[in-house]
Write an enzyme that holds these catalytic residues in place. Structure first.
Site, PDB file in Angstrom:
ATOM      1  N   ASN A 103       0.852  -1.207   0.006  1.00 12.40           N
ATOM      2  CA  ASN A 103       0.211   0.008   0.086  1.00 12.40           C
ATOM      3  C   ASN A 103       0.833   1.281  -0.018  1.00 12.40           C
ATOM      4  O   ASN A 103       1.759   1.379   0.944  1.00 12.40           O
ATOM      5  CB  ASN A 103      -0.820  -0.162   1.257  1.00 12.40           C
ATOM      6  CG  ASN A 103      -1.870  -1.247   1.189  1.00 12.40           C
ATOM      7  OD1 ASN A 103      -1.342  -2.331   1.947  1.00 12.40           O
ATOM      8  ND2 ASN A 103      -2.876  -1.178   0.899  1.00 12.40           N
ATOM      9  N   ASP A 125      -4.635   7.900 -10.077  1.00 14.32           N
ATOM     10  CA  ASP A 125      -5.862   8.004  -9.750  1.00 14.32           C
ATOM     11  C   ASP A 125      -6.058   9.398  -9.168  1.00 14.32           C
ATOM     12  O   ASP A 125      -5.469   9.540  -8.154  1.00 14.32           O
ATOM     13  CB  ASP A 125      -6.692   7.135  -8.932  1.00 14.32           C
ATOM     14  CG  ASP A 125      -8.106   7.303  -8.827  1.00 14.32           C
ATOM     15  OD1 ASP A 125      -8.548   8.368  -9.143  1.00 14.32           O
ATOM     16  OD2 ASP A 125      -8.779   6.204  -8.727  1.00 14.32           O
ATOM     17  N   LYS A 129     -12.416  12.959  -4.848  1.00 13.79           N
ATOM     18  CA  LYS A 129     -13.619  13.127  -3.971  1.00 13.79           C
ATOM     19  C   LYS A 129     -12.734  13.766  -2.729  1.00 13.79           C
ATOM     20  O   LYS A 129     -13.377  14.225  -1.602  1.00 13.79           O
ATOM     21  CB  LYS A 129     -14.285  11.872  -3.858  1.00 13.79           C
ATOM     22  CG  LYS A 129     -15.219  11.650  -4.635  1.00 13.79           C
ATOM     23  CD  LYS A 129     -16.273  10.434  -4.391  1.00 13.79           C
ATOM     24  CE  LYS A 129     -17.167  10.253  -5.590  1.00 13.79           C
ATOM     25  NZ  LYS A 129     -17.851   9.083  -5.533  1.00 13.79           N
ATOM     26  N   THR A 199       2.935   4.545 -21.434  1.00 16.68           N
ATOM     27  CA  THR A 199       2.549   3.390 -20.741  1.00 16.68           C
ATOM     28  C   THR A 199       0.919   2.849 -21.400  1.00 16.68           C
ATOM     29  O   THR A 199       0.553   3.542 -22.196  1.00 16.68           O
ATOM     30  CB  THR A 199       1.964   3.705 -19.262  1.00 16.68           C
ATOM     31  OG1 THR A 199       0.965   4.522 -19.234  1.00 16.68           O
ATOM     32  CG2 THR A 199       2.964   4.279 -18.537  1.00 16.68           C
ATOM     33  N   TYR A 200       0.513   1.602 -21.060  1.00 16.02           N
ATOM     34  CA  TYR A 200      -0.602   1.194 -21.767  1.00 16.02           C
ATOM     35  C   TYR A 200      -1.902   2.243 -21.626  1.00 16.02           C
ATOM     36  O   TYR A 200      -2.644   2.325 -22.582  1.00 16.02           O
ATOM     37  CB  TYR A 200      -0.928   0.020 -20.800  1.00 16.02           C
ATOM     38  CG  TYR A 200      -2.129  -0.919 -21.387  1.00 16.02           C
ATOM     39  CD1 TYR A 200      -2.365  -1.505 -22.530  1.00 16.02           C
ATOM     40  CD2 TYR A 200      -3.414  -0.884 -20.441  1.00 16.02           C
ATOM     41  CE1 TYR A 200      -3.765  -2.052 -22.848  1.00 16.02           C
ATOM     42  CE2 TYR A 200      -4.657  -1.367 -20.646  1.00 16.02           C
ATOM     43  CZ  TYR A 200      -4.665  -2.068 -22.083  1.00 16.02           C
ATOM     44  OH  TYR A 200      -5.901  -2.446 -22.244  1.00 16.02           O
ATOM     45  N   TYR A 201      -2.005   2.970 -20.493  1.00 17.62           N
ATOM     46  CA  TYR A 201      -3.129   3.762 -20.146  1.00 17.62           C
ATOM     47  C   TYR A 201      -2.830   5.081 -20.971  1.00 17.62           C
ATOM     48  O   TYR A 201      -3.749   5.543 -21.481  1.00 17.62           O
ATOM     49  CB  TYR A 201      -3.429   3.891 -18.694  1.00 17.62           C
ATOM     50  CG  TYR A 201      -3.876   2.801 -18.125  1.00 17.62           C
ATOM     51  CD1 TYR A 201      -5.316   2.142 -18.619  1.00 17.62           C
ATOM     52  CD2 TYR A 201      -3.418   1.850 -17.385  1.00 17.62           C
ATOM     53  CE1 TYR A 201      -5.748   1.183 -17.899  1.00 17.62           C
ATOM     54  CE2 TYR A 201      -3.878   0.755 -16.761  1.00 17.62           C
ATOM     55  CZ  TYR A 201      -5.200   0.472 -17.075  1.00 17.62           C
ATOM     56  OH  TYR A 201      -5.689  -0.761 -16.468  1.00 17.62           O
TER      57      TYR A 201
END
Length: 252
Positions: A103, A125, A129, A199-201
């Site tokens: 983590n 990410d 919020k 990267t892939y994303y």
């Protein structure tokens, strides 16, 4: 046919360059490598660079190929994704790459003061919020200070205008030295092969016509950090593998 998750986890358990500590934030688990990464694993005194939230590890492996004089550690909790980069590094025989599955909230338990020279945050990410969950929040900056060298570099590469804008405000509020900043990386004229690793994303964002934003800044050790108190417009699209937007239009 690709390997399933169980097979990937079995591989990872045998990889000598993968360290797995997927414990919750409340667990106090000692880590013998803390303060000893160079001596006991890399067997050199080269600078250590972290990629936090490394996903498939493309950036970690790509950087390691380009910079054999530095040591790179990819960190993520998603072991099945990490397997891709870990396997690639193993097959290529890269000696300056490691992966840590844990983590990120407890990242300071794994590195000693001054043990890390740079941090990369690639397509994190944006956590629109809750500020304390953002990897560029002052919550995390305080943790990075515990192991980053004084004035160590932090790199953010993102598709999210929200994340980019928030980070700019955070940097300005705390007077961090900015080395480079652009809201359109691939039309910025910056000639740097580090930034050419996709990267892939990232390729998915580019295919959708989104600009890639980038900011590189230094993190001083001194001074109490201030969280920016500004409303920021939320991203107007739904990101891959991220929760659906709420009905709000702005957030702090």
């Amino acid at each position: 046919m690709g390997k399933g998750k169980l097979a990937k986890f079995a591989d990872m358990a045998e990889y000598p360059h993968v360290f797995e500590y997927p414990y919750s934030v409340v667990d106090e688990v000692p880590f013998d490598m803390k303060g000893n990464w160079n001596k006991d694993f890399f067997k050199n005194e080269n600078p250590i660079v972290l990629e936090l939230g490394c996903g498939r590890g493309e950036y970690t492996v790509g950087l390691a190929r380009r910079y054999p004089g530095k040591n790179f550690i990819g960190v993520d909790i998603k072991g099945a994704r990490m397997w891709t980069g870990a396997t690639e590094a193993l097959h290529e025989g890269l000696k300056n790459v490691a992966f840590l599955r844990t983590n990120i909230e407890i990242i300071d338990r794994f590195f000693a003061p001054g043990e890390v020279s740079e941090i990369w945050l690639t397509f994190s990410d944006p956590q629109m919020k809750k500020a304390t969950k953002r990897l560029t929040s002052t919550y995390f900056m305080n943790r990075y200070r515990r192991f980053l060298i004084p004035d160590g570099l932090v790199h953010l590469k993102t598709d999210s205008n929200f994340m980019f804008t928030y980070t700019k405000y955070m940097v300005e509020a705390n007077h961090f030295p900015v080395e480079f900043i652009t809201d359109d990386l691939y039309h910025s004229g910056m000639d740097d092969d580090i930034l050419s690793i996709r990267t892939y994303y990232e390729q998915q964002w580019l295919d959708r016509g989104l600009n890639i934003k980038y900011i590189q800044f230094r993190l001083p050790q001194e001074g109490e950090l201030q969280e920016p108190d500004v409303e920021i417009e939320l991203d107007d699209y739904r990101s891959y593998n991220r929760s659906k937007r709420s009905g709000l239009k702005t957030s702090k």
